[in-house]
Enzyme design. Structure first.
Site, PDB file in Angstrom:
ATOM      1  N   ASP A  67       0.827  -1.206   0.000  1.00 58.49           N
ATOM      2  CA  ASP A  67       0.000   0.000   0.000  1.00 58.49           C
ATOM      3  C   ASP A  67       0.862   1.257   0.000  1.00 58.49           C
ATOM      4  O   ASP A  67       2.089   1.187   0.194  1.00 58.49           O
ATOM      5  CB  ASP A  67      -0.979  -0.015   1.183  1.00 58.49           C
ATOM      6  CG  ASP A  67      -0.348  -0.471   2.489  1.00 58.49           C
ATOM      7  OD1 ASP A  67       0.887  -0.553   2.562  1.00 58.49           O
ATOM      8  OD2 ASP A  67      -1.091  -0.742   3.441  1.00 58.49           O
ATOM      9  N   HIS A 138      -7.649  -3.912   9.738  1.00 61.63           N
ATOM     10  CA  HIS A 138      -7.313  -3.754   8.314  1.00 61.63           C
ATOM     11  C   HIS A 138      -6.079  -4.568   7.945  1.00 61.63           C
ATOM     12  O   HIS A 138      -5.221  -4.855   8.788  1.00 61.63           O
ATOM     13  CB  HIS A 138      -7.191  -2.276   7.900  1.00 61.63           C
ATOM     14  CG  HIS A 138      -5.954  -1.565   8.360  1.00 61.63           C
ATOM     15  ND1 HIS A 138      -5.906  -0.203   8.549  1.00 61.63           N
ATOM     16  CD2 HIS A 138      -4.699  -2.000   8.658  1.00 61.63           C
ATOM     17  CE1 HIS A 138      -4.695   0.163   8.918  1.00 61.63           C
ATOM     18  NE2 HIS A 138      -3.944  -0.922   8.996  1.00 61.63           N
TER      19      HIS A 138
HETATM   20  C1  F6R Z   1       1.227  -1.088   5.963  1.00 65.68           C
HETATM   21  C2  F6R Z   1       0.066  -1.969   6.090  1.00 65.68           C
HETATM   22  C3  F6R Z   1      -0.799  -1.856   7.290  1.00 65.68           C
HETATM   23  C4  F6R Z   1      -0.010  -2.196   8.564  1.00 65.68           C
HETATM   24  C5  F6R Z   1      -0.903  -2.114   9.792  1.00 65.68           C
HETATM   25  C6  F6R Z   1      -0.127  -2.394  11.063  1.00 65.68           C
HETATM   26  O1  F6R Z   1       1.900  -1.345   4.768  1.00 65.68           O
HETATM   27  O2  F6R Z   1      -0.186  -2.746   5.219  1.00 65.68           O
HETATM   28  O3  F6R Z   1      -1.900  -2.726   7.153  1.00 65.68           O
HETATM   29  O4  F6R Z   1       0.519  -3.475   8.439  1.00 65.68           O
HETATM   30  O5  F6R Z   1      -1.462  -0.841   9.882  1.00 65.68           O
HETATM   31  O6  F6R Z   1       0.840  -1.410  11.244  1.00 65.68           O
HETATM   32  P1  F6R Z   1       1.922  -1.550  12.399  1.00 65.68           P
HETATM   33  O7  F6R Z   1       2.792  -2.676  12.034  1.00 65.68           O
HETATM   34  O8  F6R Z   1       2.659  -0.233  12.343  1.00 65.68           O
HETATM   35  O9  F6R Z   1       1.180  -1.756  13.657  1.00 65.68           O
END
Ligand code: F6R
Length: 234
Positions: A67, A138
């Site tokens: 993304d 998500h």
């Molecule tokens: C980012 C992505 C998001 C993150 C999610 C968790 O490329 O795909 O879905 O994986 O927001 O983010 P963290 O790891 O920062 O808690």
């Protein structure tokens, strides 16, 4: 679904890195879809360290990211492209011909999404999709109530996602209201999915995975995936 539960950050990192390294050993030319964020940081550092010790290589892999924020290009330090370059692509000196990242600053975002999907199809889909988990469930930027039959597309970022990102940033900045994301359809078509879960704030989303497929929790779309591995930090 296979769940590997670790009780220390180190164990979490090593288990995830072993899993990725084993996958790459079995198919060095894998097509990878990679996340940004806090969760994969230590995994990327471990993959870089192992590569420097010549224990593994990503030189034959092809890399996509999951993304990107709309409006942000690689030159913007807040972009997900910049993140992946900083933490993986540049330290590993990966060749640009083996990398295709979403361009959030493309002049025509719909054309960018179509071109991205064409490139994924050209590579015969994703072999290994690594995912983090949002506090709201998500995956990628596929927010709650999003359709599960989409490939790469533009999304509205939820207030929760934008607030979490604002809190994570050391300096305040104008978090974009929109993003581009690989869709859930593409994720479900990946031959293997590795979901990384770390952080107490992921508990609600993690618990949803113990239930049934529910559009309120996009991560539950993975319940039907035949090759889902979860590495979690308890
Ligand atoms: C980012 C992505 C998001 C993150 C999610 C968790 O490329 O795909 O879905 O994986 O927001 O983010 P963290 O790891 O920062 O808690």
């Amino acid at each position: 679904m296979r769940v590997l539960t670790e009780h220390s950050p180190h164990g979490f990192t090593i288990t995830a890195a072993n899993w990725v390294a084993n996958h790459l050993k079995s198919k060095p030319q894998s097509t990878l879809a990679l996340p940004t964020g806090q969760t994969p940081l230590s995994l990327y550092a471990e993959l870089v360290a192992r590569t420097k010790m010549r224990q593994m290589s990503l030189n034959s892999a092809y890399i996509f990211n999951l993304d990107e924020y709309c409006g942000l290009g690689k030159a913007d330090p807040h972009s997900y492209s910049a993140f992946l370059h900083q933490h993986l692509i540049d330290p590993l000196n990966l060749h640009s011909k083996n990398v295709r990242l979403l361009q959030g600053d493309a002049p025509d975002l719909q054309a960018e999404c179509q071109s991205y999907d064409a490139e994924i199809a050209h590579h015969d889909g994703i072999d290994l999709c690594i995912l983090g988990l949002g506090t709201n469930g998500h995956i990628g930027f596929n927010e709650p109530q999003s359709a599960w039959n989409l490939r790469t597309h533009r999304v509205n970022l939820s207030e929760e996602t934008r607030a979490v990102h604002a809190r994570q940033s050391p300096q305040p900045w104008a978090i974009p209201t929109h993003g581009l994301t690989m869709g859930i359809q593409t994720v479900l078509e990946a031959r293997n999915v590795l979901l990384l879960i770390a952080g107490a704030n992921k508990r609600g989303a993690r618990d949803a995975l113990r239930g049934h497929a529910d559009p309120k929790w996009p991560v539950t779309s993975l319940l039907s995936h035949p090759n889902l591995t979860i590495v979690e930090l308890s």
